[in-house]
Design an enzyme around this catalytic site. Structure first.
Site, mmCIF file in Angstrom:
data_model
loop_
_atom_site.group_PDB
_atom_site.id
_atom_site.type_symbol
_atom_site.label_atom_id
_atom_site.label_comp_id
_atom_site.label_asym_id
_atom_site.label_seq_id
_atom_site.Cartn_x
_atom_site.Cartn_y
_atom_site.Cartn_z
ATOM 1 C CE LYS A 34 -3.590 1.928 2.861
ATOM 2 N NZ LYS A 34 -4.506 1.569 4.111
ATOM 3 C CB ALA A 45 9.585 -3.972 15.028
ATOM 4 C CD GLN A 46 11.087 2.035 19.077
ATOM 5 O OE1 GLN A 46 11.022 1.834 20.341
ATOM 6 N NE2 GLN A 46 10.852 3.246 18.754
ATOM 7 N N GLY A 47 11.744 -3.310 19.431
ATOM 8 C CA GLY A 47 11.865 -4.220 20.789
ATOM 9 C C GLY A 47 12.852 -5.400 20.499
ATOM 10 N N GLY A 48 12.711 -6.155 19.233
ATOM 11 C CA GLY A 48 13.486 -7.463 19.062
ATOM 12 C C GLY A 48 12.824 -8.533 18.976
ATOM 13 C CG ASP A 206 -6.433 -1.401 4.015
ATOM 14 O OD1 ASP A 206 -7.085 -0.907 4.746
ATOM 15 O OD2 ASP A 206 -5.753 -0.542 3.003
ATOM 16 N NE ARG A 273 4.296 -5.039 24.878
ATOM 17 C CZ ARG A 273 4.889 -5.183 23.452
ATOM 18 N NH1 ARG A 273 3.926 -5.545 22.467
ATOM 19 N NH2 ARG A 273 5.990 -5.007 23.313
ATOM 20 C CD GLU A 354 -0.607 -5.776 14.097
ATOM 21 O OE1 GLU A 354 -1.508 -5.456 14.726
ATOM 22 O OE2 GLU A 354 0.523 -5.539 13.610
ATOM 23 C CB SER A 370 4.621 -9.258 16.479
ATOM 24 O OG SER A 370 6.052 -8.260 16.813
#
Length: 528
Positions: A34, A45-48, A206, A273, A354, A370
């Protein structure tokens, strides 16, 4: 314009590129995205990546952590596949040269994040794991993988046997028809349905709307994860402050620098979370500002260069030791019902990442599972398609009953604000019912004729489809579980344990399994 290929992939995040890397070794691949390949949730993505890669950890522990975080609302067999196969796949990536962060000894540098009982988070470039992994995969794509950017997929094509054979796409000017033996949806989540989100503005669900219109089963749409720590400046969310910051010693505090999570949960700032987000939401609802105290983290800029840059761009100096944060939408646990090889309820249509609901995340995703899902199920799906081959012979498009005009829709901004107010961290039945009254019915939305609509109109339509499904799911689940918190039903209800709300072909049912072929006859309850 018609384009014919072996495999069509819609989306360009880590699951899409992992599949393309493997499928492209044998098949011709077309990727439709898109926006840009550099505008996915995977890329930012920051976390790893959570994976068992050392002897001090065990896959059984990682499985347990995943089940606890998701409040045991899982397809356990798929959780086991994710963790066990994912560990092997990740170790292979490391052996093949994925440039991960390492200790001076050369061993992988493993971090700790929320609801994990072991240090197992693999990082690359500090807080740039997604960017480095996506760049790595892009370099490995075979030459017969073609990427088509800034095209929006808006209608799946089914043949006269009910199998998926392609998609219609639209750019700013033209429409294309893609035909393929296998069609993969890897379009990501729907965080941008909310006014406060960690997602790109293009993450509007979408793929879920596409699949629902085509008749695919959708589930777990009441479970939107809210990340507790989005950088909050001038009344707006400016981006994510990774959970890894708290894994490195950051602490949630109030204006007086008093710890917020003390006495709330044994894991304090590394609680699941849905617990940390709810706690910060409660503080902020009472008029208090919330922060992460990073004063105990040495070499913060070196460890978190992306977050440091984000803070300074928005007038926050990390050297002051406080980062203002607020919760916002982050990850959708629900989506298109798919198995661990991506198969959906429509033949030759696959969902991965996702956009898929495989039962691995339960009611609340465990941190950094994820990206693991993307590489693991992306590979398993590719192996399944390689084994199946390209054998579709029927490319006759079935005529569908989509003749209704586009109904009156809310503006994008109004929809996002109402989603935050009614389907945010805490929901109540009155507000949700009033919200539904302002939305078109699913029966109308499923039969709208999309021909001639512009990209912006198509996106707004898709957002309404997904928002309507989410609202009905949240109203139907009369309990609180994981990320779905209702003020009128604040506790788990045993009657809802291992129960899935399914939307398919204009009907809504509650089943005692995610998959219809496992369903005991007579144990499905029709809602609409």
């Amino acid at each position: 314009m018609d384009v014919k290929t072996d495999v069509l992939i819609i989306g360009s995040g880590i699951a899409a590129l992992q599949a393309a890397r493997l499928l492209g070794q044998q098949f011709h691949i077309q990727i439709v995205t898109k926006s840009s390949v550099y505008m996915s949730s995977s890329y930012r993505a920051q976390g790893g990546i959570a994976a068992v890669t050392n002897r001090e950890d065990q896959t059984s522990i990682h499985i347990t952590d995943t089940l606890i975080a998701g409040v045991h609302h899982h397809e356990k067999q798929h959780v086991e596949t994710l963790i066990e196969d994912g560990s092997k796949i990740m170790q292979q990536f490391i052996s093949d040269g994925l440039p991960i962060d390492r200790q001076p000894s050369g061993e992988p540098s493993l971090g700790l994040e929320g609801a994990h009982s072991q240090q197992r988070i693999i990082h690359a470039g500090g807080d740039r794991t997604g960017k480095i992994f996506i760049d790595y995969l892009l370099k490995q794509l075979p030459p017969n993988v073609v990427i088509n950017s800034y095209e929006m997929a808006y209608e799946l094509l089914l043949n006269t046997n009910g199998a998926c054979i392609g998609v219609l796409t639209k750019d700013q000017h033209d429409t294309k028809r893609y035909f393929a033996h296998h069609v993969i949806l890897a379009t990501g989540g729907a965080g941008a349905l909310y006014s406060c989100t960690s997602n790109y503005e293009t993450n509007t669900g979408d793929g879920i709307a596409l699949a629902y219109r085509a008749g695919a089963a959708i589930s777990d749409m009441e479970f939107m994860q809210f990340h507790p720590s989005l950088l909050w400046c001038n009344g707006e969310a400016k981006g994510l402050v990774s959970e890894a910051v708290r894994g490195a010693g950051g602490v949630f505090v109030d204006e007086e620098r008093q710890p917020i999570m003390k006495g709330i949960h044994p894991q304090l700032d590394l609680a699941p979370r849905h617990i940390t987000a709810h706690t910060l939401f409660t503080k902020r609802a009472a008029g208090q500002e919330t922060y992460i105290d990073i004063s105990s983290i040495q070499y913060f800029e070196k460890k978190f260069p992306t977050i440091t840059k984000l803070c300074r761009e928005n007038g926050v100096d990390p050297e002051n030791g406080l980062i203002p944060v607020a919760p916002g939408s982050h990850f959708l646990m629900g989506g298109i019902v798919a198995d661990d090889t991506g198969k959906t309820s429509i033949p030759n249509l696959y969902a991965v990442g996702e956009v898929a609901c495989t039962g691995v995340h339960g009611a609340n995703r465990l941190a950094s599972n994820s990206l693991l899902e993307g590489i693991t199920f992306g590979q398993k799906m590719a192996e399944s398609i390689l084994n199946a081959g390209c054998t579709q012979k029927n490319f006759i498009i079935a005529i569908r009953d989509c003749t209704l005009p586009l109904p009156s829709l809310l503006t994008k901004e109004t929809l996002q604000q109402l989603m935050m107010q009614t389907l945010g961290i805490v929901r109540n039945p009155t507000d949700m019912q009033q919200f539904v009254q302002r939305l078109p019915t699913l029966q109308i939305l499923q039969h709208v004729n999309l021909k001639g609509l512009y990209q912006q109109e198509l996106e707004l339509y898709m957002m309404h489809v997904v928002a309507t499904i989410m609202a009905h799911a949240a109203i139907t689940r009369t309990e609180s579980r994981g990320a779905h918190i209702r003020s009128d039903k604040p506790n788990n209800d045993e009657q809802w344990q291992q129960r899935w709300i399914i939307f398919e072909n204009g009907r809504t049912k509650v089943r005692n399994t995610l998959y219809e072929h496992h369903q005991t006859r007579g144990n499905a309850e029709a809602i609409f």
